[in-house]
Design a protein around this motif. Sequence first.
Motif: not given
Length: 221
Positions: A115, A159, A161
């Motif tokens: 993600l 993920s 970020d």
Amino acid sequence: GAIVAALSLFFKAEQIFVTGTSRYSQQQVLRASGIRQGGNLFLLNKHQAASAITEQLPYVESVRIRRQLPNALRIEITECTHPLALEQDGALWLLNGNGKLIDKLQPGQGESCPLVTGLTLTSPQLGQLAVPENRDKWDLLQQLWQLLRSKDMAGDVQSLDLTDSNRITLRYLDRFDVCFPRDTDYGYKLDYLLAVVEKLEINETGTINMMQEGKARFIPE
């Protein structure tokens, strides 16, 4: 004229082999390409057929079409194996390695896809290349993700970020939060990360701070 007649008569695609895809059937690939069994091998526009396949079958990243004389054609497909996920406007968008939006899911689906947070797309549309609002963030993401894929590390990432303006935080092996500076040699940092993880015990978790050049600090949870 005799040469053209001979080519049309003898070199036909009597056998067509499709390899490299588990998501799409041979019939789906051929239908997308416009290629028909028995068609002339030399009159086939390979570039046009390959482009049609990638346009109509979103999970296909690249296509190579080869003639195998006298009567065969081989379509070699590379599928997207590690798409990125980005949640926006109530939808979860999946992106392949070329930045193409290949699927639109409901939030909560696509759990196996890393993600991406801290990045916003402009009017995302399925089957089209992603258009980021922040080009610098996008370029960094593309660079880092291509390196992760080339080093066979992409499947271990949960993920990425991009929210912080000074760093990128990578969730790795579902055990470590790895912090990189925005402007750095990512190839070197990833090799360094592998070396650090190799020295840690298999049950250790925490943060690996790689913000300083030539240094890595492990902070256990």
